[in-house]
Motif scaffolding. Structure first.
Motif, PDB file in Angstrom:
ATOM      1  N   THR A   6      58.186  34.976   8.232  1.00  0.00           N
ATOM      2  CA  THR A   6      56.910  35.238   7.386  1.00  0.00           C
ATOM      3  C   THR A   6      55.866  34.077   7.686  1.00  0.00           C
ATOM      4  O   THR A   6      56.383  32.723   7.551  1.00  0.00           O
ATOM      5  CB  THR A   6      57.226  35.127   5.690  1.00  0.00           C
ATOM      6  OG1 THR A   6      58.176  36.204   5.712  1.00  0.00           O
ATOM      7  CG2 THR A   6      55.877  35.331   5.030  1.00  0.00           C
ATOM      8  N   MET A   7      54.551  34.122   7.844  1.00  0.00           N
ATOM      9  CA  MET A   7      53.448  33.247   7.981  1.00  0.00           C
ATOM     10  C   MET A   7      52.494  33.403   6.693  1.00  0.00           C
ATOM     11  O   MET A   7      52.300  34.416   6.227  1.00  0.00           O
ATOM     12  CB  MET A   7      52.654  33.658   9.297  1.00  0.00           C
ATOM     13  CG  MET A   7      51.624  32.497   9.496  1.00  0.00           C
ATOM     14  SD  MET A   7      50.480  33.197  10.786  1.00  0.00           S
ATOM     15  CE  MET A   7      49.384  31.953  10.939  1.00  0.00           C
ATOM     16  N   ALA A   8      52.287  32.154   6.223  1.00  0.00           N
ATOM     17  CA  ALA A   8      51.061  32.071   5.307  1.00  0.00           C
ATOM     18  C   ALA A   8      49.833  31.871   5.830  1.00  0.00           C
ATOM     19  O   ALA A   8      49.755  30.715   6.413  1.00  0.00           O
ATOM     20  CB  ALA A   8      51.840  30.757   4.332  1.00  0.00           C
ATOM     21  N   TYR A  55      53.651  38.454   6.561  1.00  0.00           N
ATOM     22  CA  TYR A  55      52.618  37.898   6.333  1.00  0.00           C
ATOM     23  C   TYR A  55      52.372  37.742   4.888  1.00  0.00           C
ATOM     24  O   TYR A  55      52.570  38.547   4.057  1.00  0.00           O
ATOM     25  CB  TYR A  55      51.365  37.959   6.998  1.00  0.00           C
ATOM     26  CG  TYR A  55      50.993  39.383   6.839  1.00  0.00           C
ATOM     27  CD1 TYR A  55      50.284  39.892   5.826  1.00  0.00           C
ATOM     28  CD2 TYR A  55      51.378  40.522   7.861  1.00  0.00           C
ATOM     29  CE1 TYR A  55      49.718  41.243   5.592  1.00  0.00           C
ATOM     30  CE2 TYR A  55      51.068  41.736   7.843  1.00  0.00           C
ATOM     31  CZ  TYR A  55      50.235  42.127   6.667  1.00  0.00           C
ATOM     32  OH  TYR A  55      49.718  43.478   6.568  1.00  0.00           O
ATOM     33  N   ILE A  56      51.998  36.662   4.427  1.00  0.00           N
ATOM     34  CA  ILE A  56      51.499  36.516   3.001  1.00  0.00           C
ATOM     35  C   ILE A  56      50.353  35.923   3.008  1.00  0.00           C
ATOM     36  O   ILE A  56      49.934  35.034   3.890  1.00  0.00           O
ATOM     37  CB  ILE A  56      52.431  35.734   1.855  1.00  0.00           C
ATOM     38  CG1 ILE A  56      52.714  34.252   2.440  1.00  0.00           C
ATOM     39  CG2 ILE A  56      53.902  36.503   1.799  1.00  0.00           C
ATOM     40  CD1 ILE A  56      53.654  33.523   1.604  1.00  0.00           C
ATOM     41  N   PHE A  57      49.337  35.852   1.943  1.00  0.00           N
ATOM     42  CA  PHE A  57      48.123  35.070   1.892  1.00  0.00           C
ATOM     43  C   PHE A  57      48.193  34.169   0.829  1.00  0.00           C
ATOM     44  O   PHE A  57      48.599  34.407  -0.333  1.00  0.00           O
ATOM     45  CB  PHE A  57      47.156  36.144   1.493  1.00  0.00           C
ATOM     46  CG  PHE A  57      46.775  37.107   2.706  1.00  0.00           C
ATOM     47  CD1 PHE A  57      46.420  36.775   4.127  1.00  0.00           C
ATOM     48  CD2 PHE A  57      47.518  38.545   2.571  1.00  0.00           C
ATOM     49  CE1 PHE A  57      46.153  37.876   5.093  1.00  0.00           C
ATOM     50  CE2 PHE A  57      47.299  39.383   3.811  1.00  0.00           C
ATOM     51  CZ  PHE A  57      46.854  39.011   4.791  1.00  0.00           C
ATOM     52  N   ASP A  82      57.600  30.986   6.273  1.00  0.00           N
ATOM     53  CA  ASP A  82      58.499  30.028   7.290  1.00  0.00           C
ATOM     54  C   ASP A  82      57.540  29.047   8.321  1.00  0.00           C
ATOM     55  O   ASP A  82      57.942  28.060   8.424  1.00  0.00           O
ATOM     56  CB  ASP A  82      59.138  31.038   8.314  1.00  0.00           C
ATOM     57  CG  ASP A  82      60.175  31.603   7.683  1.00  0.00           C
ATOM     58  OD1 ASP A  82      61.004  31.358   6.954  1.00  0.00           O
ATOM     59  OD2 ASP A  82      60.057  33.203   7.598  1.00  0.00           O
ATOM     60  N   LEU A  83      56.266  29.469   8.356  1.00  0.00           N
ATOM     61  CA  LEU A  83      55.189  28.765   8.772  1.00  0.00           C
ATOM     62  C   LEU A  83      53.930  29.052   8.414  1.00  0.00           C
ATOM     63  O   LEU A  83      53.843  30.084   7.559  1.00  0.00           O
ATOM     64  CB  LEU A  83      55.384  28.780  10.398  1.00  0.00           C
ATOM     65  CG  LEU A  83      54.810  29.907  10.909  1.00  0.00           C
ATOM     66  CD1 LEU A  83      54.604  29.654  12.464  1.00  0.00           C
ATOM     67  CD2 LEU A  83      55.793  31.268  10.885  1.00  0.00           C
ATOM     68  N   GLY A  84      52.735  28.396   8.608  1.00  0.00           N
ATOM     69  CA  GLY A  84      51.617  28.494   8.090  1.00  0.00           C
ATOM     70  C   GLY A  84      50.248  28.532   9.054  1.00  0.00           C
ATOM     71  O   GLY A  84      50.480  28.068  10.116  1.00  0.00           O
ATOM     72  N   THR A  85      49.222  28.533   8.563  1.00  0.00           N
ATOM     73  CA  THR A  85      47.979  28.449   9.305  1.00  0.00           C
ATOM     74  C   THR A  85      47.924  26.827   9.640  1.00  0.00           C
ATOM     75  O   THR A  85      48.162  26.024   8.836  1.00  0.00           O
ATOM     76  CB  THR A  85      46.881  28.778   8.409  1.00  0.00           C
ATOM     77  OG1 THR A  85      47.081  30.454   7.828  1.00  0.00           O
ATOM     78  CG2 THR A  85      45.492  28.861   9.240  1.00  0.00           C
TER      79      THR A  85
END
Length: 428
Positions: A6-8, A55-57, A82-85
């Protein structure tokens, strides 16, 4: 084996990015370009690792307040992502996340158009060098002296007439100044020698006047290079503002050195209106001049390319406020796939995919392709030295008038007193 990762994604400019980002349709790139580019590269990394992308926002990068994290950093710290922008690495964030590679570089700076030259210096002294000014003064003195001699000789030989210079140094100086400013004078020499001198003076001064006027027209439209550092920007008369987004309110306020604190106080004063603007309004104010705007450069430059004339792109300047390192990808501290992601990001960069996406998404600083002169209106601020010169001249003339009136009255009193004494003497 299809394990979900999942990416934030940080969305701050527009909620429509939540629709365009997962589809990678490259629409509305002026909104959240960093998040969209980061997702594209991370999505490729997920495919290379055979992971299931999720993905989440979040609407905030993540800042620590009262011991609690917010936004994307909180999502990573709690294991929701798990990781982000891509974001700027700081000592506080290093305590809860791990930073890997830089996949979407971005610049956050002040951007502005250099102020006109007339706003920072007296352009009416710039057309000529110091030697030319000295030569001009010498020419005026020499012309005054020669015409004075010629008219003095004429007066002795021909006598005095109503329109003839009679050898008075004041009238001769007035004639010379009339030639300098390309104006006429009712008094003039009568003999051929004096008239030849007058013709030569008017011709020389006409060439000087034409060159001076042409230089003034060019200098009125010329930009300056007076603002190159953050200190010069802080001490300038420009309006300093920032994009009305979350990170500007935290980043600008967190600075401690005096120059940056001064800039922040000008953006968010204790009393009065705060200088936060939307992207479109901020870029438009930059176009109008004397306005510095703090924002991510890509969004600003994209808007400039769409709205600016070619001649308006030639004096764009940027000044770095944060002086921060390149942003990096934050990763959940206990993620077992950290090393796999690090290697994958390096392979994406080394293969050229990252650079290709950068060129496809990012907009560089607008290039100045045409430096042709265009019409620009002249305001009172451009004419400030001239207006001040006129005010000083009017003030001096009024003072001289008052002095002459006082002298004339004293002279009349003295004459009356002397006359009365003489009459009294003869009467006695």
């Amino acid at each position: 084996m299809g394990h979900p990762l999942t990416m934030a994604n940080v969305i701050q400019d527009s909620n429509t990015s939540q629709y365009h980002l997962p589809r990678e349709d490259r629409l509305e790139l002026d909104h959240d370009p960093i998040a969209k580019l980061s997702w594209m590269i991370v999505h490729i990394a997920f495919q290379m690792l055979n992971a299931t992308p999720r993905y989440i926002f979040s609407h905030r990068w993540g800042y620590k307040r009262n011991g609690q994290w917010s936004g994307m950093i909180n999502d990573l710290n709690t294991g929701r992502a798990d990781l982000g922008t891509n974001c700027v690495a700081s000592s506080d964030r290093l305590s809860v996340v791990v930073f890997t590679d830089s996949i979407a570089k971005f610049k956050v700076k002040f951007v502005f158009r250099q102020p006109p030259l007339s706003y920072v210096s007296n352009i009416y002294t710039l057309p000529f060098s110091l030697n030319v000014w000295f030569a001009t003064i010498l020419s005026i003195v020499t012309s005054t002296f020669t015409i004075f001699l010629a008219t003095k000789w004429e007066t002795l030989r021909l006598g005095k007439s109503q329109t003839q210079l009679d050898g008075n140094i004041g009238d001769t100086m007035l004639l010379t100044m009339s030639a300098l400013s390309q104006q006429g004078c009712s008094l003039e020499p009568k003999k051929i020698s004096g008239r030849i001198m007058l013709f030569v003076i008017f011709t020389a001064m006409m060439a000087l006047y034409a060159a001076y006027s042409a230089n003034i027209v060019v200098l009125l439209q010329a930009p300056s290079s007076s603002i190159k550092t953050l200190e010069q920007l802080a001490n300038s008369k420009m309006t300093i503002a920032a994009l009305d987004v979350d990170y500007n309110r935290f980043v600008l306020k967190a600075q401690k050195d005096p120059i940056r604190r001064l800039i922040y106080k000008r953006i968010a004063p204790n009393t009065g209106k705060e200088q936060y603007y939307s992207l479109n309004e901020g870029v438009e104010r930059v176009r109008q001049g004397l306005f510095a705007f703090h924002s991510i450069m890509d969004s600003v430059y994209r808007r400039m390319e769409a709205t600016y004339l070619e001649t308006e792109k030639c004096d764009i300047m940027e000044v770095d406020f944060m002086n921060a390192l390149d942003p990096f990808v934050p990763v959940y501290k206990h993620l077992p796939y950290l090393e796999l992601l690090r290697v994958t990001f390096k392979r994406i960069r080394e293969s050229g995919i990252q650079e290709a996406l950068h060129k496809r998404i990012y907009v560089p600083k607008p290039r100045c392709t045409e430096k042709m002169s265009t019409f620009s209106s002249v305001g009172l601020l451009n004419l400030r030295p001239v207006v001040l010169f006129m005010v000083y001249g009017i003030s001096a003339s009024i003072i001289i008038l008052l002095v002459e009136i006082l002298v004339h009255k004293n002279s009349n009193r003295s004459h009356k007193r002397i006359s009365s004494k003489i009459l009294k003497y003869f009467e006695d």
